[in-house]
Write a protein that holds these residues in place. Structure first.
Motif, PDB file in Angstrom:
ATOM      1  N   ARG A   8      24.278  41.507  37.053  1.00  0.00           N
ATOM      2  CA  ARG A   8      24.851  40.267  36.530  1.00  0.00           C
ATOM      3  C   ARG A   8      26.376  40.343  36.485  1.00  0.00           C
ATOM      4  O   ARG A   8      27.067  39.328  36.468  1.00  0.00           O
ATOM      5  N   SER A   9      26.909  41.567  36.484  1.00  0.00           N
ATOM      6  CA  SER A   9      28.359  41.758  36.432  1.00  0.00           C
ATOM      7  C   SER A   9      28.985  41.822  37.826  1.00  0.00           C
ATOM      8  O   SER A   9      30.141  42.210  37.972  1.00  0.00           O
ATOM      9  N   PHE A  10      28.235  41.438  38.855  1.00  0.00           N
ATOM     10  CA  PHE A  10      28.741  41.466  40.229  1.00  0.00           C
ATOM     11  C   PHE A  10      30.049  40.695  40.347  1.00  0.00           C
ATOM     12  O   PHE A  10      30.184  39.574  39.875  1.00  0.00           O
ATOM     13  N   ASP A  11      31.024  41.335  40.998  1.00  0.00           N
ATOM     14  CA  ASP A  11      32.329  40.714  41.236  1.00  0.00           C
ATOM     15  C   ASP A  11      32.689  40.973  42.696  1.00  0.00           C
ATOM     16  O   ASP A  11      32.881  42.119  43.107  1.00  0.00           O
ATOM     17  N   LEU A  12      32.784  39.916  43.479  1.00  0.00           N
ATOM     18  CA  LEU A  12      33.079  40.062  44.908  1.00  0.00           C
ATOM     19  C   LEU A  12      34.379  40.817  45.144  1.00  0.00           C
ATOM     20  O   LEU A  12      34.508  41.565  46.116  1.00  0.00           O
ATOM     21  N   ALA A  13      35.347  40.659  44.249  1.00  0.00           N
ATOM     22  CA  ALA A  13      36.660  41.292  44.411  1.00  0.00           C
ATOM     23  C   ALA A  13      36.577  42.816  44.428  1.00  0.00           C
ATOM     24  O   ALA A  13      37.480  43.490  44.929  1.00  0.00           O
ATOM     25  N   GLU A  14      35.494  43.376  43.891  1.00  0.00           N
ATOM     26  CA  GLU A  14      35.327  44.829  43.860  1.00  0.00           C
ATOM     27  C   GLU A  14      34.775  45.385  45.174  1.00  0.00           C
ATOM     28  O   GLU A  14      34.601  46.593  45.318  1.00  0.00           O
ATOM     29  N   THR A  15      34.510  44.517  46.136  1.00  0.00           N
ATOM     30  CA  THR A  15      33.928  44.942  47.409  1.00  0.00           C
ATOM     31  C   THR A  15      34.972  45.606  48.295  1.00  0.00           C
ATOM     32  O   THR A  15      36.044  45.047  48.540  1.00  0.00           O
ATOM     33  N   ASN A  16      34.655  46.808  48.763  1.00  0.00           N
ATOM     34  CA  ASN A  16      35.500  47.511  49.731  1.00  0.00           C
ATOM     35  C   ASN A  16      34.904  47.333  51.125  1.00  0.00           C
ATOM     36  O   ASN A  16      33.689  47.442  51.302  1.00  0.00           O
ATOM     37  N   VAL A  17      35.768  47.076  52.110  1.00  0.00           N
ATOM     38  CA  VAL A  17      35.306  46.805  53.466  1.00  0.00           C
ATOM     39  C   VAL A  17      35.918  47.801  54.442  1.00  0.00           C
ATOM     40  O   VAL A  17      37.133  48.033  54.432  1.00  0.00           O
ATOM     41  N   HIS A  18      35.066  48.390  55.289  1.00  0.00           N
ATOM     42  CA  HIS A  18      35.519  49.265  56.370  1.00  0.00           C
ATOM     43  C   HIS A  18      35.672  48.412  57.627  1.00  0.00           C
ATOM     44  O   HIS A  18      34.704  47.845  58.128  1.00  0.00           O
ATOM     45  N   PHE A  19      36.909  48.318  58.124  1.00  0.00           N
ATOM     46  CA  PHE A  19      37.203  47.468  59.275  1.00  0.00           C
ATOM     47  C   PHE A  19      38.327  48.102  60.084  1.00  0.00           C
ATOM     48  O   PHE A  19      39.378  48.451  59.544  1.00  0.00           O
ATOM     49  N   LYS A  20      38.096  48.270  61.383  1.00  0.00           N
ATOM     50  CA  LYS A  20      39.084  48.873  62.285  1.00  0.00           C
ATOM     51  C   LYS A  20      39.559  50.228  61.765  1.00  0.00           C
ATOM     52  O   LYS A  20      40.754  50.521  61.706  1.00  0.00           O
ATOM     53  N   GLU A  21      38.589  51.057  61.361  1.00  0.00           N
ATOM     54  CA  GLU A  21      38.834  52.431  60.908  1.00  0.00           C
ATOM     55  C   GLU A  21      39.684  52.505  59.635  1.00  0.00           C
ATOM     56  O   GLU A  21      40.273  53.539  59.328  1.00  0.00           O
ATOM     57  N   LYS A  22      39.744  51.399  58.887  1.00  0.00           N
ATOM     58  CA  LYS A  22      40.453  51.390  57.611  1.00  0.00           C
ATOM     59  C   LYS A  22      39.520  50.866  56.523  1.00  0.00           C
ATOM     60  O   LYS A  22      38.546  50.174  56.800  1.00  0.00           O
ATOM     61  N   GLU A  23      39.838  51.193  55.265  1.00  0.00           N
ATOM     62  CA  GLU A  23      39.093  50.664  54.126  1.00  0.00           C
ATOM     63  C   GLU A  23      40.019  49.756  53.332  1.00  0.00           C
ATOM     64  O   GLU A  23      41.140  50.143  52.985  1.00  0.00           O
ATOM     65  N   ILE A  24      39.556  48.534  53.061  1.00  0.00           N
ATOM     66  CA  ILE A  24      40.409  47.528  52.444  1.00  0.00           C
ATOM     67  C   ILE A  24      39.591  46.669  51.484  1.00  0.00           C
ATOM     68  O   ILE A  24      38.383  46.498  51.673  1.00  0.00           O
ATOM     69  N   LYS A  25      40.231  46.138  50.451  1.00  0.00           N
ATOM     70  CA  LYS A  25      39.556  45.228  49.529  1.00  0.00           C
ATOM     71  C   LYS A  25      39.268  43.905  50.241  1.00  0.00           C
ATOM     72  O   LYS A  25      40.070  43.436  51.054  1.00  0.00           O
ATOM     73  N   ILE A  26      38.142  43.309  49.905  1.00  0.00           N
ATOM     74  CA  ILE A  26      37.706  42.111  50.618  1.00  0.00           C
ATOM     75  C   ILE A  26      38.696  40.956  50.496  1.00  0.00           C
ATOM     76  O   ILE A  26      38.909  40.204  51.449  1.00  0.00           O
ATOM     77  N   HIS A  27      39.347  40.812  49.334  1.00  0.00           N
ATOM     78  CA  HIS A  27      40.289  39.706  49.165  1.00  0.00           C
ATOM     79  C   HIS A  27      41.555  39.909  50.003  1.00  0.00           C
ATOM     80  O   HIS A  27      42.178  38.937  50.425  1.00  0.00           O
ATOM     81  N   GLU A  28      41.919  41.160  50.246  1.00  0.00           N
ATOM     82  CA  GLU A  28      43.069  41.429  51.111  1.00  0.00           C
ATOM     83  C   GLU A  28      42.742  41.081  52.559  1.00  0.00           C
ATOM     84  O   GLU A  28      43.609  40.643  53.318  1.00  0.00           O
ATOM     85  N   LEU A  29      41.495  41.260  52.925  1.00  0.00           N
ATOM     86  CA  LEU A  29      41.079  41.012  54.301  1.00  0.00           C
ATOM     87  C   LEU A  29      40.912  39.526  54.596  1.00  0.00           C
ATOM     88  O   LEU A  29      41.323  39.037  55.654  1.00  0.00           O
ATOM     89  N   PHE A  30      40.328  38.788  53.656  1.00  0.00           N
ATOM     90  CA  PHE A  30      39.967  37.396  53.925  1.00  0.00           C
ATOM     91  C   PHE A  30      40.828  36.360  53.207  1.00  0.00           C
ATOM     92  O   PHE A  30      40.588  35.175  53.326  1.00  0.00           O
ATOM     93  N   ASN A  31      41.818  36.779  52.448  1.00  0.00           N
ATOM     94  CA  ASN A  31      42.691  35.800  51.786  1.00  0.00           C
ATOM     95  C   ASN A  31      44.037  35.726  52.487  1.00  0.00           C
ATOM     96  O   ASN A  31      44.414  36.625  53.211  1.00  0.00           O
TER      97      ASN A  31
END
Length: 242
Positions: free
Chosen positions: A219-242
């Motif tokens: 119930r405490s799910f927060d999308l902002a806490e999602t880490n994404v592996h993309f192009k051999e890097k790890e980045i927060k989802i909001h940095e990638l899609f905002n």
């Protein structure tokens, strides 16, 4: 079954979003139909429609949110398809979480549209245009370039042959620009990621994104806490899609 109950125009408006979404929790259905009175009065109205078998409901066992869906009678009343997508007990948690994810992802700046799995598979050109059916497709634009992102929610570990086969199809497809695999379990993510790189090379990371949120089902799910592996890097989802 013949339906004798007659809904008025306002009640029809309240249920119409379920034709698009298939599943919505009470609060998001209330927002989707622009209900302006109190939450309590909305709940009472929905309960009346449940008693008339216009809608069915189920509870997410993790968040305890109540989700609503059109029954066969409700679908027929609203003039839906002859064979509407059914709600399966086996996939309910997965399907409800996909809906929640789309609602959250659509709040990000770069996304402007989406299609859900039941909409994709029902299209007449599915086998020609889409070929692969993800859980959802998000349409976005970043740096003035439009793109299509396929969403794959992985709550359970699939066999290696199954997920590698689908990833191979995605890599060969020109329809999808990116594919976002989202996990709740770090070990499963690392296994998928390592196996994908072994099979297709690190260049696959230019199209295949692997995301992790260990509170995905809570119930405490927060999308902002999602880490994404993309192009051999790890980045927060909001940095990638905002």
């Amino acid at each position: 079954m013949e339906v004798n109950f007659q809904m008025n125009g306002i009640q029809i408006n309240y249920l119409s979003p379920l034709k698009k979404w298939r599943l919505l929790d009470l609060r998001n259905l209330m927002k989707a139909c622009n209900y302006e009175a109190s939450y309590i009065s909305f709940v009472k109205m929905i309960l009346r429609l449940e008693k008339k078998r216009m809608v069915g409901s189920a509870y997410d066992p993790f968040t305890r949110r109540k989700y609503l869906y059109l029954t066969k009678e409700g679908n027929n009343y609203l003039g839906g398809d002859d064979s509407p997508p059914s709600i399966s007990k086996e996939t309910f948690v997965h399907d409800a979480k996909v809906v929640e994810l789309i609602l959250e992802l659509m709040k990000l700046n770069c996304f402007y549209g989406f299609e859900l799995e039941h909409e994709i598979s029902a299209k007449s050109n599915f086998k020609v245009g889409y070929k692969i059916c993800p859980d959802a497709i998000l349409m976005g634009e970043k740096k003035k370039k439009k793109f299509k992102l396929a969403l794959e929610l992985e709550l359970t570990r699939k066999t290696k042959s199954k997920y590698l086969g689908k990833i191979s199809q995605y890599l060969d497809s020109s329809y999808y620009d990116y594919v976002f695999y989202l996990f709740q379990n770090k070990g499963v993510l690392e296994s998928y990621k390592a196996t994908t790189e072994d099979k297709f090379g690190v260049q696959a990371s230019k199209k295949i994104l692997f995301g992790l949120n260990e509170n995905l089902l809570s119930r405490s799910f927060d999308l902002a806490e999602t880490n994404v592996h993309f192009k051999e890097k790890e980045i927060k989802i909001h940095e990638l899609f905002n």
